[in-house]
Design a protein around this motif. Structure first.
Motif, PDB file in Angstrom:
ATOM      1  N   LYS A   7       0.921  -1.199  -0.075  1.00 20.70           N
ATOM      2  CA  LYS A   7       0.047   0.093   0.041  1.00 20.70           C
ATOM      3  C   LYS A   7       0.788   1.358   0.027  1.00 20.70           C
ATOM      4  N   ASN A   8       1.958   1.257   0.745  1.00 12.84           N
ATOM      5  CA  ASN A   8       2.967   2.400   0.944  1.00 12.84           C
ATOM      6  C   ASN A   8       3.642   2.590  -0.334  1.00 12.84           C
ATOM      7  N   LYS A  11       1.511   4.331  -2.874  1.00 15.75           N
ATOM      8  CA  LYS A  11       1.360   5.606  -2.533  1.00 15.75           C
ATOM      9  C   LYS A  11       2.705   6.155  -3.000  1.00 15.75           C
ATOM     10  N   ARG A  14       2.794   6.710  -6.753  1.00 12.83           N
ATOM     11  CA  ARG A  14       1.720   7.735  -7.023  1.00 12.83           C
ATOM     12  C   ARG A  14       2.307   9.238  -7.089  1.00 12.83           C
TER      13      ARG A  14
END
Lengths: 280, 256
Positions: A7-8, A11, A14
């Motif tokens: 997930k990190n 992020k 992105r």
């Protein structure tokens, strides 16, 4: 744990992509601006070279002088007359509140108009009227390949189209500024004599007592620089118009906005310079 | 003589010309054909110096216009006439002033000679008594003919035509084709013509060049083009949608 790392990572990816895109966009804007500046400098140098050589198309220069000068005169008279009246009204009201009578109305009105408001307001009106017209005309010629046609007929568009407009703006804007100064001061007098019952002789003596040749020159010199800003921006935007009718609209808006902003910013620096060399 | 060597031109990510090579000999008429948007007009503008190529050279009478100074480029452009796709007449000038423009800037003719030449050129393209009108008073076809008259008026050595017969009626298109032939016959003008009008192309061409996918896929004499086995050329000259040239239109049609 793996899910949290994943997930990190997404992020971070992105965020990295956003920074990358932002960086690319910023570099693009800077490069585009520098390219535009370079083109404007080259165009100005070419136009000035033709003017210094005396290679000026007389007929179209006279037509442009009429367009810039004569056709702008009514709107300049109207705006400067009302500006003079508003200025006199404001000064009179303020001094009447402070000293119970309107004092120094002629001095403040005359000084403000000749030094600042006359040249700046005239330049802004001319940027809106003449600058927009120049950009729209040259921009339309660009998108309809008329500029390309000039090249193929052995004629430089700068010589054929820009030189006459440079000369016309350079001589007519200072002339319009002088007209605006006279009419503005006269507008102030009309209001002072009618609203404040101050005799016109008092108004004129207040106005002229503090006015020197240097005061007049301060505003007059600035108007030459403003003329150059208007004509350089208008011609540059026109010559570099793209994307058809929509592009002409965008170029015209951009031309007027850029001219106005540059006039106001350069006014500060010109004023500082002229004050420093004691032309005030 | 015009020599085009390895000319490349891109606009952003779009590679329009990817190494175009061909020559045009003096007095020759070369017709460039190819699908819409393939880069024919870009190539023509590169030859006349209106667009600078990213790579390669364009030599006009042995002067490389891609590397010459703006003064030399102007001098070379004076030898060339260009007929624009949309005429590109000067809106603010009358038809007379438009046609006389090149005569005034590029020649030393007297006013009387210019008057005669303008009348002669306008009559050559089938226009009379229009000298005092403005371009906005004319129809699209009439504007196109004035554009042609303006390009030939000062008798350049090279004339580049960008779709000279598009938008004209068949009779006027034939008149324009004859005019191109006569300019070559009597004034030894070298011409490059971009056209989709195959009837006109067959009438005026000494050689046909076909542009496809940024390069030249055919360069041969008129007879060769008419009898070629090249599937691309065959499909184009026959105007068939079936063949190796794929367009968005054929994709759309095939889905129906």
């Amino acid at each position: 744990m793996t899910k949290y790392v994943k997930k990190n990572k997404t992020k971070l990816m992105r965020m990295w992509r956003f920074i990358e895109r932002f960086g690319q966009r910023s570099v693009g804007i800077v490069v585009e601006s520098l390219e535009g500046l370079g083109k404007a400098v080259v165009m100005t140098a070419e136009a000035l070279a033709y003017i210094l050589k005396g290679d000026i198309p007389l007929k179209s220069t006279v037509i442009q002088m009429v367009e810039v000068g004569w056709c702008s005169t009514p709107i300049i008279i109207l705006t400067s007359f009302f500006t003079g009246m508003v200025l006199a009204l404001q000064v009179g009201t303020a001094t009447a509140n402070l000293f119970n009578e309107p004092v120094y109305v002629g001095t403040v009105t005359g000084f403000s108009l000749v030094v600042e408001l006359g040249p700046v307001l005239t330049a802004i009106v001319v940027a809106g009227r003449v600058g927009a017209a120049i950009t729209a005309e040259l921009g339309t010629m660009k998108v309809t390949e008329q500029l390309d046609a000039l090249y193929t007929l052995g004629t430089s568009p700068v010589k054929f189209l820009a030189v006459s407009r440079f000369v016309a703006c350079f001589f007519m804007l200072p002339t319009l500024t002088v007209i605006a100064n006279i009419i503005g001061v006269y507008g102030g007098m009309v209001l002072t004599t009618t609203s404040w019952d101050v005799p016109s002789s008092v108004y004129w003596s207040q106005c002229l007592d503090f006015m020197t040749v240097r005061t007049f020159l301060h505003g007059f010199i600035k108007s030459f620089f403003f003329a150059l800003i208007i004509v350089i921006v208008a011609c540059h935007k026109g010559f570099n118009t793209k994307d058809g009718a929509e592009g002409v609209g965008k170029a015209t808006t951009s031309s007027v906005m850029s001219s106005m902003v540059l006039i106001l910013i350069s006014d500060y620096f010109l004023t500082s310079l002229l004050v420093a060399i004691k032309i005030k | 003589m015009i020599k085009i060597k390895n000319v490349c031109k891109s606009f952003g990510d779009k590679h329009v010309l990817r190494g175009v090579n061909f020559e045009v000999r003096d007095g020759e008429t070369v017709v460039i054909i190819g699908s819409s948007g393939v880069g024919k007009s870009i190539l023509l503008k590169t030859i006349v110096g209106l667009i600078k190529p990213d790579d390669g050279s364009v030599k006009i009478d042995d002067i490389d216009i891609t590397k010459s100074s703006s003064f030399d480029l102007h001098e070379t452009q004076k030898k060339m006439g260009y007929v624009f796709q949309e005429a590109a007449l000067f809106d603010s000038l009358s038809i007379f002033e438009n046609v006389a423009f090149g005569l005034r800037t590029l020649t030393s003719h007297t006013d009387k000679e210019i008057e005669q030449k303008v009348a002669q050129c306008l009559s050559m393209v089938g226009l009379e008594k229009v000298e005092h009108l403005k371009p906005s008073d004319l129809s699209g076809g009439m504007k196109k003919r004035v554009g042609l008259a303006r390009a030939v008026a000062y008798q350049p050595s090279y004339i580049l035509y960008d779709e000279p017969t598009t938008g004209l009626d068949p009779i006027m298109a034939d008149v324009i084709s004859d005019l191109i032939i006569n300019l070559k016959k009597y004034l030894h003008v070298t011409s490059i013509v971009v056209t989709h009008d195959m009837k006109s192309a067959y009438k005026i061409a000494d050689r046909i060049v076909m542009l496809y996918n940024g390069g030249i896929i055919f360069n041969g004499a008129l007879e060769e083009a008419q009898n070629t086995k090249n599937e691309y050329v065959k499909q184009f000259v026959e105007g068939s949608r079936r063949g190796p040239i794929l367009t968005d239109r054929t994709f759309g049609m095939d889905k129906i």
